[in-house]
Design a protein around this motif. Structure first.
Motif, PDB file in Angstrom:
ATOM      1  N   PRO A  21       0.845  -1.193   0.000  1.00 48.16           N
ATOM      2  CA  PRO A  21       0.000   0.000   0.000  1.00 48.16           C
ATOM      3  C   PRO A  21       0.882   1.246   0.000  1.00 48.16           C
ATOM      4  O   PRO A  21       1.739   1.420   0.867  1.00 48.16           O
ATOM      5  CB  PRO A  21      -0.810  -0.124   1.299  1.00 48.16           C
ATOM      6  CG  PRO A  21       0.004  -1.010   2.186  1.00 48.16           C
ATOM      7  CD  PRO A  21       0.834  -1.890   1.298  1.00 48.16           C
TER       8      PRO A  21
ATOM      9  N   ALA B  66      -0.556   4.549  -0.979  1.00 43.77           N
ATOM     10  CA  ALA B  66      -1.543   5.560  -1.379  1.00 43.77           C
ATOM     11  C   ALA B  66      -1.752   6.607  -0.300  1.00 43.77           C
ATOM     12  O   ALA B  66      -2.690   7.402  -0.380  1.00 43.77           O
ATOM     13  CB  ALA B  66      -2.875   4.881  -1.720  1.00 43.77           C
ATOM     14  N   GLY B  67      -0.883   6.621   0.697  1.00 49.66           N
ATOM     15  CA  GLY B  67      -1.022   7.587   1.786  1.00 49.66           C
ATOM     16  C   GLY B  67      -0.402   8.927   1.433  1.00 49.66           C
ATOM     17  O   GLY B  67       0.308   9.061   0.422  1.00 49.66           O
ATOM     18  N   VAL B  68      -0.656   9.929   2.275  1.00 51.09           N
ATOM     19  CA  VAL B  68      -0.099  11.261   2.036  1.00 51.09           C
ATOM     20  C   VAL B  68       1.075  11.578   2.958  1.00 51.09           C
ATOM     21  O   VAL B  68       1.801  12.531   2.739  1.00 51.09           O
ATOM     22  CB  VAL B  68      -1.183  12.361   2.194  1.00 51.09           C
ATOM     23  CG1 VAL B  68      -2.238  12.225   1.109  1.00 51.09           C
ATOM     24  CG2 VAL B  68      -1.805  12.336   3.580  1.00 51.09           C
ATOM     25  N   GLY B  69       1.244  10.773   4.002  1.00 49.39           N
ATOM     26  CA  GLY B  69       2.371  11.007   4.908  1.00 49.39           C
ATOM     27  C   GLY B  69       2.226  12.282   5.716  1.00 49.39           C
ATOM     28  O   GLY B  69       3.201  13.018   5.900  1.00 49.39           O
ATOM     29  N   ALA B  70       1.039  12.530   6.241  1.00 50.38           N
ATOM     30  CA  ALA B  70       0.774  13.787   6.962  1.00 50.38           C
ATOM     31  C   ALA B  70       1.729  14.000   8.140  1.00 50.38           C
ATOM     32  O   ALA B  70       2.229  15.108   8.350  1.00 50.38           O
ATOM     33  CB  ALA B  70      -0.674  13.802   7.450  1.00 50.38           C
ATOM     34  N   ARG B  71       2.009  12.946   8.892  1.00 46.90           N
ATOM     35  CA  ARG B  71       2.861  13.106  10.076  1.00 46.90           C
ATOM     36  C   ARG B  71       4.307  13.399   9.724  1.00 46.90           C
ATOM     37  O   ARG B  71       5.071  13.890  10.556  1.00 46.90           O
ATOM     38  CB  ARG B  71       2.781  11.842  10.950  1.00 46.90           C
ATOM     39  CG  ARG B  71       1.470  11.676  11.686  1.00 46.90           C
ATOM     40  CD  ARG B  71       1.380  10.322  12.356  1.00 46.90           C
ATOM     41  NE  ARG B  71       1.248   9.228  11.382  1.00 46.90           N
ATOM     42  CZ  ARG B  71       1.250   7.933  11.701  1.00 46.90           C
ATOM     43  NH1 ARG B  71       1.395   7.572  12.950  1.00 46.90           N
ATOM     44  NH2 ARG B  71       1.107   7.023  10.749  1.00 46.90           N
TER      45      ARG B  71
ATOM     46  N   LYS C  97       5.222  10.848   1.524  1.00 41.44           N
ATOM     47  CA  LYS C  97       6.547  10.448   2.039  1.00 41.44           C
ATOM     48  C   LYS C  97       7.203   9.334   1.239  1.00 41.44           C
ATOM     49  O   LYS C  97       8.429   9.254   1.179  1.00 41.44           O
ATOM     50  CB  LYS C  97       6.450  10.051   3.515  1.00 41.44           C
ATOM     51  CG  LYS C  97       5.602   8.831   3.812  1.00 41.44           C
ATOM     52  CD  LYS C  97       5.523   8.572   5.324  1.00 41.44           C
ATOM     53  CE  LYS C  97       4.571   7.426   5.630  1.00 41.44           C
ATOM     54  NZ  LYS C  97       4.452   7.168   7.076  1.00 41.44           N
TER      55      LYS C  97
ATOM     56  N   GLY D 134      -7.471   3.791  -1.343  1.00 36.66           N
ATOM     57  CA  GLY D 134      -8.650   4.376  -0.717  1.00 36.66           C
ATOM     58  C   GLY D 134      -8.302   5.366   0.370  1.00 36.66           C
ATOM     59  O   GLY D 134      -7.146   5.774   0.526  1.00 36.66           O
ATOM     60  N   ALA D 135      -9.302   5.733   1.158  1.00 35.42           N
ATOM     61  CA  ALA D 135      -9.142   6.772   2.180  1.00 35.42           C
ATOM     62  C   ALA D 135      -8.291   6.297   3.353  1.00 35.42           C
ATOM     63  O   ALA D 135      -7.630   7.101   4.007  1.00 35.42           O
ATOM     64  CB  ALA D 135     -10.518   7.209   2.674  1.00 35.42           C
ATOM     65  N   THR D 136      -8.300   5.001   3.628  1.00 32.59           N
ATOM     66  CA  THR D 136      -7.486   4.469   4.723  1.00 32.59           C
ATOM     67  C   THR D 136      -6.568   3.382   4.178  1.00 32.59           C
ATOM     68  O   THR D 136      -6.783   2.861   3.073  1.00 32.59           O
ATOM     69  CB  THR D 136      -8.349   3.840   5.831  1.00 32.59           C
ATOM     70  OG1 THR D 136      -8.990   2.668   5.293  1.00 32.59           O
ATOM     71  CG2 THR D 136      -9.412   4.804   6.335  1.00 32.59           C
TER      72      THR D 136
ATOM     73  N   SER E  25      -7.015   0.696   1.030  1.00 33.49           N
ATOM     74  CA  SER E  25      -6.029   0.495  -0.040  1.00 33.49           C
ATOM     75  C   SER E  25      -5.645  -0.982  -0.142  1.00 33.49           C
ATOM     76  O   SER E  25      -5.513  -1.523  -1.245  1.00 33.49           O
ATOM     77  CB  SER E  25      -4.779   1.346   0.217  1.00 33.49           C
ATOM     78  OG  SER E  25      -5.117   2.719   0.210  1.00 33.49           O
TER      79      SER E  25
ATOM     80  N   ASP F 211       4.267  -2.155   4.178  1.00 37.24           N
ATOM     81  CA  ASP F 211       4.197  -0.697   4.091  1.00 37.24           C
ATOM     82  C   ASP F 211       5.266  -0.148   3.155  1.00 37.24           C
ATOM     83  O   ASP F 211       6.453  -0.453   3.324  1.00 37.24           O
ATOM     84  CB  ASP F 211       4.458  -0.064   5.469  1.00 37.24           C
ATOM     85  CG  ASP F 211       3.366  -0.351   6.458  1.00 37.24           C
ATOM     86  OD1 ASP F 211       2.195  -0.442   6.058  1.00 37.24           O
ATOM     87  OD2 ASP F 211       3.691  -0.474   7.665  1.00 37.24           O
ATOM     88  N   ALA F 212       4.861   0.729   2.242  1.00 37.85           N
ATOM     89  CA  ALA F 212       5.835   1.431   1.404  1.00 37.85           C
ATOM     90  C   ALA F 212       6.851   2.171   2.267  1.00 37.85           C
ATOM     91  O   ALA F 212       8.011   2.328   1.887  1.00 37.85           O
ATOM     92  CB  ALA F 212       5.103   2.421   0.494  1.00 37.85           C
TER      93      ALA F 212
ATOM     94  N   LYS G 154       9.122   2.082  10.516  1.00 31.37           N
ATOM     95  CA  LYS G 154       8.322   2.774   9.510  1.00 31.37           C
ATOM     96  C   LYS G 154       8.660   4.259   9.533  1.00 31.37           C
ATOM     97  O   LYS G 154       8.500   4.921  10.572  1.00 31.37           O
ATOM     98  CB  LYS G 154       6.825   2.566   9.789  1.00 31.37           C
ATOM     99  CG  LYS G 154       5.939   3.153   8.707  1.00 31.37           C
ATOM    100  CD  LYS G 154       4.489   2.771   8.905  1.00 31.37           C
ATOM    101  CE  LYS G 154       3.910   3.488  10.107  1.00 31.37           C
ATOM    102  NZ  LYS G 154       2.448   3.409  10.151  1.00 31.37           N
TER     103      LYS G 154
HETATM  104  N1  CTP Z   1      -1.450   3.941   2.980  1.00 31.77           N
HETATM  105  C1  CTP Z   1      -2.273   3.671   1.866  1.00 31.77           C
HETATM  106  N2  CTP Z   1      -3.513   4.251   1.774  1.00 31.77           N
HETATM  107  C2  CTP Z   1      -3.946   5.103   2.730  1.00 31.77           C
HETATM  108  C3  CTP Z   1      -3.141   5.384   3.860  1.00 31.77           C
HETATM  109  C4  CTP Z   1      -1.884   4.771   3.956  1.00 31.77           C
HETATM  110  O1  CTP Z   1      -1.878   2.906   1.000  1.00 31.77           O
HETATM  111  N3  CTP Z   1      -5.133   5.674   2.578  1.00 31.77           N
HETATM  112  C5  CTP Z   1      -0.114   3.354   3.041  1.00 31.77           C
HETATM  113  C6  CTP Z   1       0.982   4.407   3.122  1.00 31.77           C
HETATM  114  O2  CTP Z   1       1.314   4.899   1.831  1.00 31.77           O
HETATM  115  C7  CTP Z   1       2.095   3.674   3.834  1.00 31.77           C
HETATM  116  C8  CTP Z   1       1.405   2.575   4.633  1.00 31.77           C
HETATM  117  O3  CTP Z   1       0.038   2.577   4.198  1.00 31.77           O
HETATM  118  O4  CTP Z   1       2.999   3.044   2.956  1.00 31.77           O
HETATM  119  C9  CTP Z   1       1.529   2.814   6.114  1.00 31.77           C
HETATM  120  O5  CTP Z   1       0.754   3.946   6.495  1.00 31.77           O
HETATM  121  P1  CTP Z   1       1.332   5.245   7.207  1.00 31.77           P
HETATM  122  O6  CTP Z   1       2.743   5.039   7.624  1.00 31.77           O
HETATM  123  O7  CTP Z   1       0.333   5.684   8.203  1.00 31.77           O
HETATM  124  O8  CTP Z   1       1.398   6.281   5.955  1.00 31.77           O
HETATM  125  P2  CTP Z   1       0.507   7.566   5.719  1.00 31.77           P
HETATM  126  O9  CTP Z   1      -0.906   7.247   6.032  1.00 31.77           O
HETATM  127  O10 CTP Z   1       0.850   8.062   4.365  1.00 31.77           O
HETATM  128  O11 CTP Z   1       1.116   8.582   6.800  1.00 31.77           O
HETATM  129  P3  CTP Z   1       0.280   9.467   7.860  1.00 31.77           P
HETATM  130  O12 CTP Z   1      -0.533   8.495   8.678  1.00 31.77           O
HETATM  131  O13 CTP Z   1       1.333  10.172   8.641  1.00 31.77           O
HETATM  132  O14 CTP Z   1      -0.571  10.409   7.036  1.00 31.77           O
END
Ligand code: CTP
Ligand code: MG
Length: 234
Positions: free
Chosen positions: A17, A19-24, A31, A86-88, A92, A115-116, A217
């Motif tokens: 997965p 598809a996250g934005v890496g907010a933290r 990220k 997706g959103a979470t 995804s 995890d990517a 991570k």
């Molecule tokens: N991920 C995803 N789809 C989402 C949220 C997360 O595919 N809607 C993936 C991220 O790209 C990441 C992995 O799940 O490789 C682990 O999640 P996390 O480390 O929480 O990444 P993010 O959600 O991008 O970071 P943050 O929570 O800080 O926004």
């Protein structure tokens, strides 16, 4: 327990997965695209998976809006990409499972979700997980016994000390049969931050397979520099 006896040797697929934005992380781009030691974080992650012997295929799940992957990860020609994130994270992963199924994965096949953002992965840790879980009824995950004393905090103050005995920090890959993981995630992904917790919610007890702290991570701003130091010192 479901029986997966089919007479066929199960295959192992990797599902990443991304598809996250890496907010933290505070980064200006998602990220997984932050350059580390000259290449996007995701390129390091996929390189480690490509070196795992015996994987039948690797699928990366991207955001539908992703326009960076092909530039950031050149040469992923043998791998599969789905822009169906997706959103979470759980959404995804669920989308990725559907894609693997469409590409021929069967219920008895194993899926290793990774995890990517765990770009320090070593192929030998994945092999250890595969060997530990291959004959297991449920499947399992890489994890690390918690070393630090744990505090319950609130507004920057300690509310309580949490007993760390028997506690593990969950990592990835997490390895489960497609036919178990799919219904587990479909049962509700509210608050599910890893595959194991979805499988646990069905009453199963995934196997804990010890892995090093180095498989952390990348999450917080300072983690990029740490990951880069480790990558360049290899
Ligand atoms: N991920 C995803 N789809 C989402 C949220 C997360 O595919 N809607 C993936 C991220 O790209 C990441 C992995 O799940 O490789 C682990 O999640 P996390 O480390 O929480 O990444 P993010 O959600 O991008 O970071 P943050 O929570 O800080 O926004
Ligand atoms: Mg997240």
């Amino acid at each position: 327990m479901t029986s997966y006896a089919t007479g066929l040797e199960p295959r192992c697929y990797a599902l990443v997965p991304a598809a996250g934005v890496g907010a933290r992380s505070g980064a200006a781009v998602p990220k997984q695209y932050v350059p580390l030691a000259g290449r996007a974080m995701l390129a390091h992650t996929l390189e480690a998976l490509a070196a795992v012997p015996g994987l039948a295929g690797t699928l990366v799940v991207l955001s539908p809006e992703d326009e960076q992957f092909e530039m950031a990860v050149p040469g992923f020609d043998a791998g599969w990409v789905a822009r169906s994130g997706g959103a979470t994270r759980a959404d995804s992963v669920a989308a990725g499972l559907r894609e693997l199924q469409a590409r021929g994965a069967q219920p008895h096949d194993w899926v290793l979700v990774h995890d990517a953002a765990r770009c320090l992965l070593r192929p030998e840790w994945v092999t250890r997980l595969i060997e530990a879980c291959a004959e297991d009824e449920v499947g399992g995950l890489l994890a690390l016994p918690v070393a630090d004393t744990l505090k319950q905090g609130s507004h920057g103050r300690v509310m309580a000390t949490v007993d760390r005995a028997g506690k593990w920090a969950a990592q990835t890959p997490q390895m489960f049969r497609l036919g178990l993981l799919q219904p587990a995630l479909a049962a509700g992904t509210e608050g599910v931050t890893d595959e194991a917790s979805a499988v646990e919610a069905l009453g199963h007890q995934p196997l804990l397979v010890e892995a090093p702290l180095e498989n952390f991570k990348v999450t917080w701003p300072a983690d990029f520099a740490l990951a880069e130091r480790l990558l360049t010192s290899r």
